[in-house]
Write a protein that holds these residues in place. Structure first.
Motif, PDB file in Angstrom:
ATOM      1  N   ILE A  29       0.842  -1.201   0.000  1.00  0.00           N
ATOM      2  CA  ILE A  29       0.000   0.000   0.000  1.00  0.00           C
ATOM      3  C   ILE A  29       0.872   1.244   0.000  1.00  0.00           C
ATOM      4  O   ILE A  29       0.627   2.208  -0.738  1.00  0.00           O
ATOM      5  CB  ILE A  29      -0.945   0.001   1.218  1.00  0.00           C
ATOM      6  CG1 ILE A  29      -1.927  -1.167   1.123  1.00  0.00           C
ATOM      7  CG2 ILE A  29      -1.712   1.321   1.315  1.00  0.00           C
ATOM      8  CD1 ILE A  29      -2.773  -1.349   2.368  1.00  0.00           C
ATOM      9  N   SER A  30       1.909   1.231   0.832  1.00  0.00           N
ATOM     10  CA  SER A  30       2.829   2.373   0.915  1.00  0.00           C
ATOM     11  C   SER A  30       3.487   2.639  -0.436  1.00  0.00           C
ATOM     12  O   SER A  30       3.600   3.792  -0.874  1.00  0.00           O
ATOM     13  CB  SER A  30       3.899   2.092   1.985  1.00  0.00           C
ATOM     14  OG  SER A  30       4.840   3.131   2.029  1.00  0.00           O
ATOM     15  N   SER A  34       2.508   5.881  -2.696  1.00  0.00           N
ATOM     16  CA  SER A  34       3.610   6.806  -2.386  1.00  0.00           C
ATOM     17  C   SER A  34       3.395   7.440  -1.010  1.00  0.00           C
ATOM     18  O   SER A  34       3.564   8.657  -0.823  1.00  0.00           O
ATOM     19  CB  SER A  34       3.718   7.893  -3.463  1.00  0.00           C
ATOM     20  OG  SER A  34       3.955   7.317  -4.731  1.00  0.00           O
ATOM     21  N   ALA A  35       3.026   6.605  -0.058  1.00  0.00           N
ATOM     22  CA  ALA A  35       2.732   7.069   1.303  1.00  0.00           C
ATOM     23  C   ALA A  35       3.895   6.746   2.221  1.00  0.00           C
ATOM     24  O   ALA A  35       4.577   5.732   2.062  1.00  0.00           O
ATOM     25  CB  ALA A  35       1.459   6.396   1.823  1.00  0.00           C
ATOM     26  N   GLN A  39       2.215   8.138   7.606  1.00  0.00           N
ATOM     27  CA  GLN A  39       0.880   8.363   7.055  1.00  0.00           C
ATOM     28  C   GLN A  39       0.010   7.118   7.172  1.00  0.00           C
ATOM     29  O   GLN A  39      -1.183   7.202   7.481  1.00  0.00           O
ATOM     30  CB  GLN A  39       0.983   8.791   5.583  1.00  0.00           C
ATOM     31  CG  GLN A  39       1.436  10.217   5.373  1.00  0.00           C
ATOM     32  CD  GLN A  39       1.599  10.558   3.907  1.00  0.00           C
ATOM     33  OE1 GLN A  39       2.139   9.762   3.127  1.00  0.00           O
ATOM     34  NE2 GLN A  39       1.136  11.736   3.513  1.00  0.00           N
ATOM     35  N   LEU A  40       0.599   5.954   6.943  1.00  0.00           N
ATOM     36  CA  LEU A  40      -0.179   4.731   7.036  1.00  0.00           C
ATOM     37  C   LEU A  40      -0.475   4.351   8.486  1.00  0.00           C
ATOM     38  O   LEU A  40      -1.497   3.731   8.775  1.00  0.00           O
ATOM     39  CB  LEU A  40       0.551   3.588   6.324  1.00  0.00           C
ATOM     40  CG  LEU A  40       0.585   3.719   4.797  1.00  0.00           C
ATOM     41  CD1 LEU A  40       1.280   2.518   4.177  1.00  0.00           C
ATOM     42  CD2 LEU A  40      -0.820   3.851   4.228  1.00  0.00           C
ATOM     43  N   HIS A  41       0.410   4.716   9.403  1.00  0.00           N
ATOM     44  CA  HIS A  41       0.113   4.484  10.809  1.00  0.00           C
ATOM     45  C   HIS A  41      -1.053   5.368  11.261  1.00  0.00           C
ATOM     46  O   HIS A  41      -1.832   4.989  12.135  1.00  0.00           O
ATOM     47  CB  HIS A  41       1.350   4.750  11.676  1.00  0.00           C
ATOM     48  CG  HIS A  41       2.324   3.606  11.663  1.00  0.00           C
ATOM     49  ND1 HIS A  41       1.969   2.333  12.046  1.00  0.00           N
ATOM     50  CD2 HIS A  41       3.632   3.543  11.317  1.00  0.00           C
ATOM     51  CE1 HIS A  41       3.012   1.528  11.940  1.00  0.00           C
ATOM     52  NE2 HIS A  41       4.039   2.241  11.495  1.00  0.00           N
ATOM     53  N   ILE A  42      -1.172   6.555  10.648  1.00  0.00           N
ATOM     54  CA  ILE A  42      -2.297   7.443  10.964  1.00  0.00           C
ATOM     55  C   ILE A  42      -3.620   6.769  10.599  1.00  0.00           C
ATOM     56  O   ILE A  42      -4.658   7.048  11.206  1.00  0.00           O
ATOM     57  CB  ILE A  42      -2.134   8.779  10.216  1.00  0.00           C
ATOM     58  CG1 ILE A  42      -0.980   9.583  10.805  1.00  0.00           C
ATOM     59  CG2 ILE A  42      -3.414   9.607  10.271  1.00  0.00           C
ATOM     60  CD1 ILE A  42      -0.650  10.851  10.037  1.00  0.00           C
ATOM     61  N   SER A  92      -4.679  10.386   0.468  1.00  0.00           N
ATOM     62  CA  SER A  92      -5.787  11.119   1.073  1.00  0.00           C
ATOM     63  C   SER A  92      -7.097  10.354   0.895  1.00  0.00           C
ATOM     64  O   SER A  92      -7.926  10.297   1.809  1.00  0.00           O
ATOM     65  CB  SER A  92      -5.904  12.517   0.451  1.00  0.00           C
ATOM     66  OG  SER A  92      -6.077  12.424  -0.952  1.00  0.00           O
ATOM     67  N   THR A  93      -7.287   9.754  -0.274  1.00  0.00           N
ATOM     68  CA  THR A  93      -8.490   8.950  -0.516  1.00  0.00           C
ATOM     69  C   THR A  93      -8.497   7.713   0.373  1.00  0.00           C
ATOM     70  O   THR A  93      -9.542   7.325   0.916  1.00  0.00           O
ATOM     71  CB  THR A  93      -8.560   8.518  -1.985  1.00  0.00           C
ATOM     72  OG1 THR A  93      -8.484   9.674  -2.818  1.00  0.00           O
ATOM     73  CG2 THR A  93      -9.849   7.765  -2.277  1.00  0.00           C
ATOM     74  N   PHE A  94      -7.343   7.105   0.545  1.00  0.00           N
ATOM     75  CA  PHE A  94      -7.228   5.921   1.394  1.00  0.00           C
ATOM     76  C   PHE A  94      -7.591   6.255   2.835  1.00  0.00           C
ATOM     77  O   PHE A  94      -8.332   5.511   3.493  1.00  0.00           O
ATOM     78  CB  PHE A  94      -5.804   5.370   1.315  1.00  0.00           C
ATOM     79  CG  PHE A  94      -5.580   4.139   2.141  1.00  0.00           C
ATOM     80  CD1 PHE A  94      -6.014   2.894   1.690  1.00  0.00           C
ATOM     81  CD2 PHE A  94      -4.934   4.217   3.370  1.00  0.00           C
ATOM     82  CE1 PHE A  94      -5.809   1.758   2.462  1.00  0.00           C
ATOM     83  CE2 PHE A  94      -4.733   3.090   4.140  1.00  0.00           C
ATOM     84  CZ  PHE A  94      -5.168   1.848   3.685  1.00  0.00           C
ATOM     85  N   LEU A  95      -7.079   7.375   3.335  1.00  0.00           N
ATOM     86  CA  LEU A  95      -7.369   7.771   4.715  1.00  0.00           C
ATOM     87  C   LEU A  95      -8.846   8.114   4.889  1.00  0.00           C
ATOM     88  O   LEU A  95      -9.449   7.803   5.920  1.00  0.00           O
ATOM     89  CB  LEU A  95      -6.494   8.958   5.120  1.00  0.00           C
ATOM     90  CG  LEU A  95      -4.984   8.670   5.189  1.00  0.00           C
ATOM     91  CD1 LEU A  95      -4.223   9.948   5.560  1.00  0.00           C
ATOM     92  CD2 LEU A  95      -4.675   7.566   6.183  1.00  0.00           C
ATOM     93  N   ALA A  96      -9.442   8.755   3.881  1.00  0.00           N
ATOM     94  CA  ALA A  96     -10.874   9.052   3.940  1.00  0.00           C
ATOM     95  C   ALA A  96     -11.694   7.761   3.991  1.00  0.00           C
ATOM     96  O   ALA A  96     -12.698   7.663   4.709  1.00  0.00           O
ATOM     97  CB  ALA A  96     -11.288   9.891   2.731  1.00  0.00           C
ATOM     98  N   ALA A  97     -11.246   6.753   3.236  1.00  0.00           N
ATOM     99  CA  ALA A  97     -11.935   5.467   3.249  1.00  0.00           C
ATOM    100  C   ALA A  97     -11.830   4.804   4.614  1.00  0.00           C
ATOM    101  O   ALA A  97     -12.795   4.196   5.101  1.00  0.00           O
ATOM    102  CB  ALA A  97     -11.346   4.556   2.170  1.00  0.00           C
ATOM    103  N   ARG A  98     -10.676   4.914   5.247  1.00  0.00           N
ATOM    104  CA  ARG A  98     -10.507   4.330   6.578  1.00  0.00           C
ATOM    105  C   ARG A  98     -11.423   5.020   7.589  1.00  0.00           C
ATOM    106  O   ARG A  98     -11.999   4.373   8.465  1.00  0.00           O
ATOM    107  CB  ARG A  98      -9.050   4.441   7.030  1.00  0.00           C
ATOM    108  CG  ARG A  98      -8.091   3.543   6.285  1.00  0.00           C
ATOM    109  CD  ARG A  98      -8.368   2.084   6.553  1.00  0.00           C
ATOM    110  NE  ARG A  98      -7.993   1.716   7.922  1.00  0.00           N
ATOM    111  CZ  ARG A  98      -8.343   0.583   8.508  1.00  0.00           C
ATOM    112  NH1 ARG A  98      -9.107  -0.286   7.877  1.00  0.00           N
ATOM    113  NH2 ARG A  98      -7.955   0.319   9.743  1.00  0.00           N
TER     114      ARG A  98
END
Length: 399
Positions: A29-30, A34-35, A39-42, A92-98
């Protein structure tokens, strides 16, 4: 009754599955998004934030509109969010989905506890909640294995497709199998606020607040343990990933055995005895960690303390949740949402605070174990479960 139990178990399982299933895909995913690692821990915190911001509203709506509509809505949101996460091309889309996944899972989580409050008496509810805790302990062990097997053949997006599939299953169960547990008359009274007992079911009673605190601190202990376990085992104890996975699997096994044994224990012991035992084991675990770290005892001492933590949580959590929900027949949804929000926020705040002030993993765990056992044993002694009528309970325990 079996239908309600199946639906409740399914609703609860969305919450831990969305945490653990995608972890094996983090490196991919990272790279694809390009995360950065931070960011992924967030994404974990954002998921919990989605749960916390939704639970109160979901609880209120489940009391006013009914359990079934909120279960279907929560599962539907979870499905859409999971598909969105799998289709994400930007972080940003991934975090919104989470965040949206947290909204869906949090809604289902609240409804599950409200259903159990509607359909079970105190003793059976405590037993079932202990069994649910045992099942949720299986997820952190099974989910990464399932995720690994999926990724042997498919890309990381398939992990979120699998989550969406689970959401669809829960939605279908809620639509076809789940019957409304809050009677139509009670729903209308809840909407108008004129239920015969609604004015007695207030949330500032000493008993309810005490059980919220006990449940929240206990949840903080187990989440702190999960959060610091990689640092303790792979850092302090120098275990490799295989050794770490083996220890986590063994402690999960302890949790499962204890959780499934708790219903049997409730036939021989009082609820108060189990809660006191739970908090006493937390204290013993703290003392054990202090001794093994101070005197450089071999790693067996650490493993014993980890097992005590998991056993203690499994013994007391279901009983505490059942006691907290017990006074609320008209407002069980809001009561379960308050419990959920408090657990999530207390855990997140403590873990964040320990990181900000730079407390080591070991001492962060020891501190919460000691604090929890002291505070909770005091609350259990000062505020026992009332055995009187709701009217007396309200006048006697309200602040």
């Amino acid at each position: 009754m079996l239908k309600f139990l199946i639906c409740s178990f399914a609703l609860v399982l969305l919450y831990p599955t969305a945490i653990d299933l995608y972890l094996v895909g983090l490196p991919q995913i990272s790279a694809d998004l390009s995360a950065t690692e931070s960011q992924l821990h967030i994404a974990f915190s954002i998921y919990l934030a989605g749960m916390a911001t939704t639970m109160l509203l979901a609880g209120k709506l489940s009391d006013s509109l009914g359990r079934k509509p909120m279960a279907i809505a929560g599962a539907t949101i979870f499905v859409g969010a999971s598909l969105m996460g799998g289709a994400a091309e930007q972080v940003s889309t991934f975090l919104a989905a989470r965040f949206a996944q947290g909204i869906g899972a949090g809604s289902c989580y609240v409804v599950a506890f409200a259903i159990l409050r509607d359909t079970l008496d105190d003793k059976r509810r405590a037993k079932v909640l202990s069994m649910i805790n045992g099942i949720t302990c299986i997820v952190p062990v099974i989910a990464p294995v399932v995720g690994h097997l999926i990724m042997l053949k498919f890309p990381w997006q398939s992990l979120f497709t699998t989550m969406a599939g689970m959401g669809v299953l829960v939605c279908l169960l809620s639509l076809l199998l789940l019957k409304e547990t809050k009677a139509t008359g009670e729903i209308s009274k809840s909407i108008s606020g004129s239920g015969p007992q609604s004015h007695h079911e207030r949330f500032l009673s000493r008993f309810f607040v005490s059980r919220v605190i006990i449940a929240s601190l206990s949840c903080t202990v187990i989440l702190t343990y999960v959060n610091v376990s990689p640092m303790l085992m792979m850092g302090t104890l120098k275990l490799d990933r295989g050794g770490y996975s083996s220890v986590m699997a063994m402690t999960a096994l302890v949790s499962m055995i204890t959780s499934f044994s708790a219903p049997l224990a409730l036939t021989f012991f009082r609820e108060r005895t189990l809660i006191i035992t739970s908090q006493s084991l937390f204290a013993i675990a703290a003392a054990t960690l202090v001794l093994v770290s101070r005197y450089d005892v071999n790693t067996v001492g650490y493993f014993i303390s980890f097992g005590l933590i998991c056993a203690a949580f499994s013994i007391g959590f279901g009983v505490t949740m059942s006691q907290a929900l017990s006074p609320y027949s008209q407002r069980a949804g809001v009561a379960s949402s308050i419990l959920g929000v408090s657990q999530v926020c207390t855990s997140a705040f403590y873990i964040w605070l320990m990181g900000i002030i730079g407390v080591s993993a070991l001492y962060a765990l020891i501190a919460i174990l000691a604090l929890t056992s002291i505070v909770c044993l005091a609350l259990i002694s000062w505020i026992p479960k009332p055995t009187s009528s709701p009217q007396y309970e309200e006048s006697h325990y309200s602040t």
